[in-house]
Design a protein around this motif. Structure first.
Motif, PDB file in Angstrom:
ATOM      1  N   ALA A   1      29.101  28.707  57.020  1.00 56.63           N
ATOM      2  CA  ALA A   1      29.451  27.441  57.659  1.00 56.63           C
ATOM      3  C   ALA A   1      28.289  26.458  57.575  1.00 56.63           C
ATOM      4  O   ALA A   1      28.485  25.263  57.333  1.00 56.63           O
ATOM      5  N   ARG A   2      27.057  26.958  57.784  1.00 51.02           N
ATOM      6  CA  ARG A   2      25.876  26.103  57.689  1.00 51.02           C
ATOM      7  C   ARG A   2      25.775  25.473  56.303  1.00 51.02           C
ATOM      8  O   ARG A   2      25.529  24.287  56.153  1.00 51.02           O
ATOM      9  N   GLN A   3      25.987  26.305  55.260  1.00 54.24           N
ATOM     10  CA  GLN A   3      25.868  25.784  53.910  1.00 54.24           C
ATOM     11  C   GLN A   3      26.950  24.768  53.590  1.00 54.24           C
ATOM     12  O   GLN A   3      26.688  23.758  52.928  1.00 54.24           O
ATOM     13  N   ARG A   4      28.179  24.992  54.066  1.00 53.40           N
ATOM     14  CA  ARG A   4      29.253  24.011  53.844  1.00 53.40           C
ATOM     15  C   ARG A   4      28.908  22.673  54.484  1.00 53.40           C
ATOM     16  O   ARG A   4      29.113  21.600  53.887  1.00 53.40           O
ATOM     17  N   MET A   5      28.361  22.729  55.701  1.00 49.35           N
ATOM     18  CA  MET A   5      27.998  21.501  56.402  1.00 49.35           C
ATOM     19  C   MET A   5      26.858  20.783  55.679  1.00 49.35           C
ATOM     20  O   MET A   5      26.866  19.551  55.540  1.00 49.35           O
ATOM     21  N   ILE A   6      25.876  21.547  55.201  1.00 47.75           N
ATOM     22  CA  ILE A   6      24.758  20.956  54.473  1.00 47.75           C
ATOM     23  C   ILE A   6      25.237  20.329  53.172  1.00 47.75           C
ATOM     24  O   ILE A   6      24.822  19.224  52.805  1.00 47.75           O
ATOM     25  N   GLU A   7      26.136  21.022  52.472  1.00 47.58           N
ATOM     26  CA  GLU A   7      26.657  20.500  51.201  1.00 47.58           C
ATOM     27  C   GLU A   7      27.351  19.153  51.414  1.00 47.58           C
ATOM     28  O   GLU A   7      27.169  18.215  50.630  1.00 47.58           O
ATOM     29  N   ARG A   8      28.156  19.071  52.464  1.00 52.39           N
ATOM     30  CA  ARG A   8      28.860  17.817  52.743  1.00 52.39           C
ATOM     31  C   ARG A   8      27.870  16.691  53.004  1.00 52.39           C
ATOM     32  O   ARG A   8      28.058  15.554  52.552  1.00 52.39           O
TER      33      ARG A   8
END
Length: 240
Positions: free
Chosen positions: A94-101
């Motif tokens: 979830a952290r990586q998805r948020m960072i990617e966005r």
């Protein structure tokens, strides 16, 4: 039990080591196991493909990261009618998805969008392709880089990333006249790819990232990614 493709990858590494006259115990550290650097756990597996992201130092301000962490800390899942917090694995994803966005919005100075810097980064990544690692899909975005790669025998993912990030930072700073400041965020994101299905999904994500980031209409139009190379456009020569 190993996935069939994982077993093939392990066999390939062991065969390469045998023809080089190296015993398995001669493998360098950090080839397998769970290691922690900063706030991310890093799972290493000998002979595995990895999805890697490293980003520029100013691409994710501390205030934004703190906000993301607060949201993660308060995220809940409904399981069997009950609400629970995220597991460590769920938090990492979830952290990586948020960072990617956030990254795709083009935060920071975006030094990698300068053609001469992007070109240099491509050459640096291709330099040891087939020697220290196999590079599959890759893309240079304005403030981050995505890679899908396989470390070859006797080369750890950590040493590969350290070497490439250091070289790109040094050469980029020469090109942009930047000194005395960090070029990269100190910690990279890496994910061990566990199945053919996951590999296909990640490869497509990497190819389409410039489109998602509204940098082009079609992936093969972006000159700093493997999609353009595979389409026969914008191929860059490797420095030897």
């Amino acid at each position: 039990m190993d996935h069939p493709d994982e077993s093939k990858q392990l066999d390939r590494i062991r065969f390469q080591m045998r023809i080089q006259g190296k015993a398995p115990e001669q493998l360098p550290p950090l080839l397998s196991g769970i290691h922690t650097r900063g706030y991310l756990p890093h799972v290493k597996r000998e002979g595995a493909w990895y999805f890697v992201t490293f980003r520029l130092a100013d691409s994710l301000p501390t205030s934004v990261l703190a906000k993301l962490e607060f949201e993660l800390e308060n995220s809940r899942h409904e399981v069997g009618g009950e609400s629970r917090g995220l597991t460590a694995s769920e938090r990492k994803k979830a952290r990586q998805r948020m960072i990617e966005r956030y990254l795709d919005q083009g935060a920071g100075a975006c030094w990698l969008q300068r053609p001469e810097v992007a070109q240099m980064a491509v050459e640096a990544l291709k330099h040891f392709n087939g020697i220290r690692y196999e590079l599959d899909e890759w893309v240079i975005m304005p403030n981050h880089i995505h890679l899908v790669l396989l470390p070859l025998a006797n080369h750890s993912l950590s040493s590969i990333l350290h070497s490439r990030k250091r070289l790109i930072a040094r050469e980029a700073n020469k090109l942009i006249g930047k000194t005395g400041e960090s070029f990269w965020q100190p910690e990279s994101y890496d994910h061990w790819i566990r199945s053919d299905e996951e590999m296909a999904r990640i490869k497509e994500y990497v190819r389409q990232n410039p489109v998602k980031g509204r940098l082009c209409e079609s992936a093969d139009e972006w000159p700093w990614g493997s999609a353009c190379r595979n389409a026969g456009k914008g191929d860059q020569e490797t420095i030897d």
